[in-house]
Design a protein around this motif. Structure first.
Motif, PDB file in Angstrom:
ATOM      1  N   PRO A  88     -36.733  39.923 -30.780  1.00  0.00           N
ATOM      2  CA  PRO A  88     -36.096  39.423 -31.964  1.00  0.00           C
ATOM      3  C   PRO A  88     -35.868  40.357 -33.013  1.00  0.00           C
ATOM      4  O   PRO A  88     -34.588  40.194 -33.530  1.00  0.00           O
ATOM      5  CB  PRO A  88     -37.374  38.403 -32.380  1.00  0.00           C
ATOM      6  N   PRO A  89     -36.627  41.211 -33.731  1.00  0.00           N
ATOM      7  CA  PRO A  89     -36.231  42.001 -34.685  1.00  0.00           C
ATOM      8  C   PRO A  89     -35.164  43.033 -34.121  1.00  0.00           C
ATOM      9  O   PRO A  89     -34.164  43.454 -34.935  1.00  0.00           O
ATOM     10  CB  PRO A  89     -37.421  42.906 -35.038  1.00  0.00           C
ATOM     11  N   PHE A  92     -32.000  40.999 -34.182  1.00  0.00           N
ATOM     12  CA  PHE A  92     -31.666  40.838 -35.430  1.00  0.00           C
ATOM     13  C   PHE A  92     -30.819  42.019 -36.195  1.00  0.00           C
ATOM     14  O   PHE A  92     -30.077  42.254 -36.844  1.00  0.00           O
ATOM     15  CB  PHE A  92     -32.949  40.440 -36.438  1.00  0.00           C
ATOM     16  N   SER A  93     -31.666  43.309 -36.130  1.00  0.00           N
ATOM     17  CA  SER A  93     -30.885  44.575 -36.269  1.00  0.00           C
ATOM     18  C   SER A  93     -29.609  44.881 -35.791  1.00  0.00           C
ATOM     19  O   SER A  93     -28.598  45.172 -36.368  1.00  0.00           O
ATOM     20  CB  SER A  93     -31.873  45.574 -36.068  1.00  0.00           C
ATOM     21  N   SER A 105     -27.614  36.612 -38.564  1.00  0.00           N
ATOM     22  CA  SER A 105     -28.743  37.695 -37.914  1.00  0.00           C
ATOM     23  C   SER A 105     -29.985  37.070 -37.633  1.00  0.00           C
ATOM     24  O   SER A 105     -30.710  37.310 -36.547  1.00  0.00           O
ATOM     25  CB  SER A 105     -28.833  38.908 -38.430  1.00  0.00           C
ATOM     26  N   GLY A 109     -32.123  36.326 -34.239  1.00  0.00           N
ATOM     27  CA  GLY A 109     -33.427  36.754 -33.992  1.00  0.00           C
ATOM     28  C   GLY A 109     -34.418  35.539 -33.560  1.00  0.00           C
ATOM     29  O   GLY A 109     -35.135  35.581 -32.832  1.00  0.00           O
ATOM     30  N   CYS A 110     -33.980  34.398 -34.268  1.00  0.00           N
ATOM     31  CA  CYS A 110     -34.798  33.185 -34.005  1.00  0.00           C
ATOM     32  C   CYS A 110     -34.689  32.516 -32.747  1.00  0.00           C
ATOM     33  O   CYS A 110     -35.338  31.887 -31.939  1.00  0.00           O
ATOM     34  CB  CYS A 110     -34.669  31.836 -35.148  1.00  0.00           C
TER      35      CYS A 110
END
Length: 136
Positions: A88-89, A92-93, A105, A109-110
């Motif tokens: 997830p991170p 997101f990144s 973003s 991730g979610c």
């Protein structure tokens, strides 16, 4: 938390753990086996398993087979869970680097965090979560 909570449950061989467990046991015992897939994910899991004291004593004969007493099931499943927790991170990144807004973003991730298939595959002795991680 979603990847590590209750990681040692179920305490029996599930789904493709039958195959990946045999591969990891083969790497640790020096037993010959044939596998058409690249070995990186299995070698990483084997290294963590060896460092935690697993010496390849589990036969991995069939789905539903109980793990032997003393098998550190948490350690066998920890590396796939760690790769799953990092997804997830990482995504997101990646979404931010691709120019997505913070909200978009965060949604990316979610969605990965709560995806049922990714959640289950990263909690078992499988290499899928490491594959997803390195592909991202």
């Amino acid at each position: 938390l979603t990847r590590f909570y209750g990681l040692a449950w179920p305490d029996e061989v599930v789904f493709d753990e039958v195959h990946f467990g045999k591969f990891i046991t083969g790497y640790l015992t020096g037993q010959y086996f044939f596998d058409i897939h690249p070995p990186t994910g299995k070698l990483l899991i084997a290294a963590v398993a060896w460092a935690s004291g697993f010496r390849g004593t589990q036969p991995f004969q069939k789905i539903g087979e109980a793990y032997r007493v003393g098998t550190n099931l948490f350690a066998l499943r920890a590396l796939p869970a760690a790769f799953g927790a990092a997804l997830p991170p990482l995504l997101f990144s990646l979404a931010r680097q691709l120019g997505c807004s913070s909200a978009s973003s965060l949604l990316v991730g979610c969605l990965v965090l709560l995806d049922g298939a990714t959640l289950v595959e990263s909690r078992l002795l499988l290499t899928d979560s490491s594959l997803f991680f390195w592909e991202a």
